[in-house]
Design an enzyme around this catalytic site. Sequence first.
Site, PDB file in Angstrom:
ATOM      1  N   CYS A  11     -25.522 -35.943  74.813  1.00 55.82           N
ATOM      2  CA  CYS A  11     -24.937 -37.397  74.486  1.00 55.82           C
ATOM      3  C   CYS A  11     -23.623 -35.787  74.269  1.00 55.82           C
ATOM      4  O   CYS A  11     -23.468 -35.266  73.562  1.00 55.82           O
ATOM      5  CB  CYS A  11     -24.463 -37.716  73.495  1.00 55.82           C
ATOM      6  SG  CYS A  11     -22.839 -38.564  74.777  1.00 55.82           S
ATOM      7  N   PHE A  36      -7.364 -52.818  53.543  1.00 58.98           N
ATOM      8  CA  PHE A  36      -8.033 -52.670  54.192  1.00 58.98           C
ATOM      9  C   PHE A  36      -8.792 -50.630  54.082  1.00 58.98           C
ATOM     10  O   PHE A  36      -8.891 -49.998  55.003  1.00 58.98           O
ATOM     11  CB  PHE A  36      -8.194 -53.046  55.624  1.00 58.98           C
ATOM     12  CG  PHE A  36      -8.362 -54.171  55.389  1.00 58.98           C
ATOM     13  CD1 PHE A  36      -8.777 -55.031  55.907  1.00 58.98           C
ATOM     14  CD2 PHE A  36      -6.436 -54.790  55.653  1.00 58.98           C
ATOM     15  CE1 PHE A  36      -8.500 -56.463  55.700  1.00 58.98           C
ATOM     16  CE2 PHE A  36      -6.479 -55.954  56.041  1.00 58.98           C
ATOM     17  CZ  PHE A  36      -7.291 -57.171  56.194  1.00 58.98           C
ATOM     18  N   GLU A  65     -10.276 -52.993  49.170  1.00 65.47           N
ATOM     19  CA  GLU A  65     -10.792 -52.929  49.980  1.00 65.47           C
ATOM     20  C   GLU A  65     -11.898 -54.002  49.506  1.00 65.47           C
ATOM     21  O   GLU A  65     -11.958 -53.770  48.425  1.00 65.47           O
ATOM     22  CB  GLU A  65     -11.804 -51.569  50.623  1.00 65.47           C
ATOM     23  CG  GLU A  65     -12.687 -51.448  51.126  1.00 65.47           C
ATOM     24  CD  GLU A  65     -12.931 -51.956  52.586  1.00 65.47           C
ATOM     25  OE1 GLU A  65     -13.954 -52.788  53.105  1.00 65.47           O
ATOM     26  OE2 GLU A  65     -11.691 -51.818  53.130  1.00 65.47           O
ATOM     27  N   ASP A 109      -5.190 -51.465  57.826  1.00 69.25           N
ATOM     28  CA  ASP A 109      -6.623 -50.692  59.072  1.00 69.25           C
ATOM     29  C   ASP A 109      -7.238 -51.905  59.163  1.00 69.25           C
ATOM     30  O   ASP A 109      -8.851 -51.172  58.299  1.00 69.25           O
ATOM     31  CB  ASP A 109      -6.481 -49.382  59.020  1.00 69.25           C
ATOM     32  CG  ASP A 109      -7.673 -49.328  59.603  1.00 69.25           C
ATOM     33  OD1 ASP A 109      -7.416 -49.723  60.879  1.00 69.25           O
ATOM     34  OD2 ASP A 109      -8.178 -47.908  59.870  1.00 69.25           O
ATOM     35  N   CYS A 138      -7.602 -51.008  65.630  1.00 71.67           N
ATOM     36  CA  CYS A 138      -8.356 -50.403  66.882  1.00 71.67           C
ATOM     37  C   CYS A 138      -8.583 -51.818  67.735  1.00 71.67           C
ATOM     38  O   CYS A 138      -9.462 -51.572  68.458  1.00 71.67           O
ATOM     39  CB  CYS A 138     -10.303 -50.960  66.515  1.00 71.67           C
ATOM     40  SG  CYS A 138     -10.861 -51.989  65.264  1.00 71.67           S
TER      41      CYS A 138
END
Length: 418
Positions: free
Chosen positions: A150, A277, A297, A345, A371
């Site tokens: 890949c 997080f 977290e 995050d 994200c």
Amino acid sequence: MSALAMNETLAIARLGQRGDGVAEAADGQVFVPFALPGETVRAVRDGDRAQIVEILTPSASRIAAICPLFTRCGGCAAQHMGEGLYAEWKRQQVVTALSRAGITTDVAPLVDAHGAGRRRVTFHARRDENGMRVGFMAAKTHDLIEVEACPVLAPGLARAPAVAKLLANRLRASNKPLDIQLTASEAGLDVDIRGHGPAGDSLRRQLTEAAERLDLARLAMHGEIIVERRAPLQLMGKAAVTPAPGGFLQATAEGEATLSRLVLAAVPKAKRVADLFAGCGPFSVRLAERAQVSAYESEKAAILALSRAVNHTQGLKPVTAEARDLFRRPLLEHELNAFDAVVLDPPRAGAEAQIRRLAASQVPVIAYVSCDAGSFARDAALLVAGGYALERVTPVDQFRYSAHIELVGVFRKSAGRK
């Protein structure tokens, strides 16, 4: 109706969020994978989807793919896009999401954070009459495409397909579909296998022998360590962190470094910072080079990894690390107000419960790493309604050729808002 009679000629107007070309037909939008704006294509249509039969007028932005499996393998969506078109397509995803949420702000040009390539990959393994097949899933199907190499992977994963194949064959007697995650570390390959179920003593011995033969740093199954021959370290600033098996990591080392630089630039004078997080601490350990950090977290294994790294790293300011589910038990206003800055995050779904508390707080500056542009825009609207100004957003591309986009948004409490 014959296949030929189903063909339509479509003019591609723009790119969709997932990278498909979008044509405007008399009965609505038609999405055409691997078509580009400005192209005219002949395609076989099925409802609002179509497959290219022939490109009648190619775009000047069309380039040759770097992988022979492109359009078959589901991992990449955009190897056919020229650099300029590609960068604007990804940036526009962020602009569009913010616009839909009623937010106008400066969105910087896309930052390329592919670096040496992705340092983690998951191969799927399935048994058929010919043995174990190992590879990636085809786009929008459960068909498995066997992969021998890949081109988007980091050099440390060069032998990952072969390693995954061998491990899959060791487990073929289970007849279960497997997910084999391999991560490149400073000490070699770190492998976590999912889908098999618990390993008995005999299988553990076989897997330990396989790890020795393959020179793996660590081999785990469902997060349980089978053998750790060397600590699979990830370098994060001054710290060397050993993440939990299968624990979250940014896709590329360059991506992590880029996001960290943007976070640090957003809070240059902060003396006390909350990292929400926090994962295994990629931001915490870098922030701790100049600020006191409180990290939160939900995953206890990640907090343990962060604590161990901090305890073995010199030159850091105090870091406290607490396992806390911020979805069920977000930090409250009086806790947040003790900090000069907050970094967060969250997962792809965003952090609505925590954001509502942040919106009601008096934290001077917030650096939000996301994200998912859609959940970020939703959360950003809540912060803006609470008196924060979204000063700037920087899109970061560490999933090259995919539709995924990371970003860092910087919020500052507006003067006079309490």
